[in-house]
Motif scaffolding. Structure first.
Motif, short mmCIF file in Angstrom:
data_model
loop_
_atom_site.label_atom_id
_atom_site.label_comp_id
_atom_site.label_asym_id
_atom_site.label_seq_id
_atom_site.Cartn_x
_atom_site.Cartn_y
_atom_site.Cartn_z
N LYS A 45 -14.95 28.07 -25.67
CA LYS A 45 -14.28 27.04 -26.47
C LYS A 45 -14.29 25.69 -25.77
N ASN A 46 -14.05 25.70 -24.46
CA ASN A 46 -14.08 24.44 -23.70
C ASN A 46 -15.48 23.85 -23.71
N ILE A 47 -16.47 24.69 -23.54
CA ILE A 47 -17.86 24.22 -23.54
C ILE A 47 -18.24 23.73 -24.93
N LYS A 48 -17.80 24.43 -25.97
CA LYS A 48 -18.09 24.00 -27.33
C LYS A 48 -17.55 22.60 -27.58
N SER A 49 -16.34 22.36 -27.17
CA SER A 49 -15.72 21.05 -27.34
C SER A 49 -16.52 19.98 -26.61
N TRP A 50 -16.94 20.29 -25.39
CA TRP A 50 -17.71 19.33 -24.61
C TRP A 50 -19.10 19.09 -25.21
N LEU A 51 -19.77 20.16 -25.66
CA LEU A 51 -21.09 20.02 -26.27
C LEU A 51 -21.00 19.17 -27.54
N PHE A 52 -19.92 19.34 -28.27
CA PHE A 52 -19.72 18.54 -29.48
C PHE A 52 -19.64 17.05 -29.12
N GLN A 53 -18.91 16.73 -28.06
CA GLN A 53 -18.81 15.35 -27.61
C GLN A 53 -20.15 14.83 -27.10
N LYS A 54 -20.90 15.70 -26.46
CA LYS A 54 -22.19 15.34 -25.87
C LYS A 54 -23.25 15.11 -26.95
N LYS A 55 -23.07 15.73 -28.10
CA LYS A 55 -23.99 15.63 -29.26
C LYS A 55 -25.35 16.29 -29.02
N LYS A 56 -25.39 17.22 -28.06
CA LYS A 56 -26.60 18.03 -27.87
C LYS A 56 -26.23 19.28 -27.09
N ALA A 57 -27.06 20.32 -27.26
CA ALA A 57 -26.78 21.60 -26.60
C ALA A 57 -27.70 21.83 -25.41
N ASN A 58 -28.80 21.14 -25.37
CA ASN A 58 -29.77 21.35 -24.31
C ASN A 58 -29.43 20.47 -23.11
N VAL A 59 -28.44 20.89 -22.34
CA VAL A 59 -27.99 20.14 -21.17
C VAL A 59 -28.09 21.02 -19.93
N PRO A 60 -28.25 20.41 -18.76
CA PRO A 60 -28.36 21.20 -17.53
C PRO A 60 -27.07 21.99 -17.25
N ILE A 61 -27.25 23.17 -16.71
CA ILE A 61 -26.10 24.02 -16.39
C ILE A 61 -25.20 23.33 -15.38
N SER A 62 -25.78 22.62 -14.43
CA SER A 62 -24.97 21.91 -13.43
C SER A 62 -24.02 20.91 -14.11
N GLU A 63 -24.49 20.25 -15.16
CA GLU A 63 -23.66 19.29 -15.89
C GLU A 63 -22.55 20.01 -16.66
N ILE A 64 -22.88 21.15 -17.26
CA ILE A 64 -21.87 21.95 -17.97
C ILE A 64 -20.78 22.37 -16.99
N CYS A 65 -21.18 22.89 -15.84
CA CYS A 65 -20.22 23.36 -14.84
C CYS A 65 -19.31 22.23 -14.37
N GLU A 66 -19.90 21.08 -14.11
CA GLU A 66 -19.13 19.93 -13.65
C GLU A 66 -18.10 19.51 -14.70
N LYS A 67 -18.51 19.44 -15.96
CA LYS A 67 -17.63 18.96 -17.02
C LYS A 67 -16.48 19.91 -17.34
N VAL A 68 -16.72 21.21 -17.22
CA VAL A 68 -15.65 22.16 -17.54
C VAL A 68 -14.93 22.68 -16.29
N GLY A 69 -15.36 22.18 -15.13
CA GLY A 69 -14.65 22.48 -13.89
C GLY A 69 -14.83 23.90 -13.36
N ILE A 70 -16.06 24.39 -13.41
CA ILE A 70 -16.34 25.72 -12.85
C ILE A 70 -17.56 25.63 -11.94
N SER A 71 -17.72 26.63 -11.10
CA SER A 71 -18.90 26.68 -10.24
C SER A 71 -20.05 27.34 -10.99
N ARG A 72 -21.26 27.13 -10.50
CA ARG A 72 -22.43 27.79 -11.10
C ARG A 72 -22.28 29.31 -11.02
#
Length: 173
Positions: A11-38
């Motif tokens: 759900k947190n990632i969904k919210s962030w992807l919606f703001q980002k306006k794309k789903a094809n983003v690097p995993i490192s960026e996803i981890c940074e934005k939702v505050g988790i490690s790889r």
């Protein structure tokens, strides 16, 4: 407990992807934005498309389970799912229209095949033939959802469900 964490993370990632306006983003960026490690990310997901798949399955699983429990007709369950897609139009336009892995579409097809298999009888078919019919019909719905998303989801849900219910085989010449 792990399942609840995965859903919360989705759900947190969904919210962030919606703001980002794309789903094809690097995993490192996803981890940074939702505050988790790889490492945490890979405890829950195989890759970035696994997240998208999980989000969509979470969204459509409830209507499928509810429809099957209430023995809703295929038409009604299909309507509920199209309605869900329309309600979250902006998100689905992003994830469904991007060039994503086939596993997403395969997962959606399998979900819809479950709906179809529980919604109507297929007299005269073997169990194996019936499964292929379910898969064929589910594939049609998923490709229709994709086209609908690409076209902006402007057609009314009723029209899309009507298209789903229409069969060239049953049509009179």
């Amino acid at each position: 407990m792990i399942w609840k964490q995965k859903i919360k993370l989705s759900k947190n990632i969904k919210s962030w992807l919606f703001q980002k306006k794309k789903a094809n983003v690097p995993i490192s960026e996803i981890c940074e934005k939702v505050g988790i490690s790889r490492k945490t990310f890979y405890n829950y997901f195989r890759d970035r498309w696994d997240i998208v798949e999980q989000i969509i399955l979470d969204d459509i699983e409830k209507p499928i389970v509810q429809g099957n429990a209430e023995k809703l007709p295929y038409h009604d369950t299909t309507y509920i799912i199209f309605e869900k897609f329309l309600f979250e139009k902006s998100f689905y336009k992003i994830v469904i229209t991007e060039n994503c892995q086939n596993s997403l579409f395969e997962s959606l097809i399998e979900c819809f095949a479950k709906i179809i298999s529980n919604c109507y009888d297929k007299p005269g078919l073997t169990e194996s033939e019936a499964k292929y019919v379910d898969y064929k019909e589910a594939s049609n719905i998923v490709m229709l959802l994709r086209k609908w998303a690409k076209d902006g989801m402007n057609e009314p849900i009723e029209s899309m469900v009507k298209v789903c219910m229409y069969s060239n085989i049953d049509a009179k010449r």
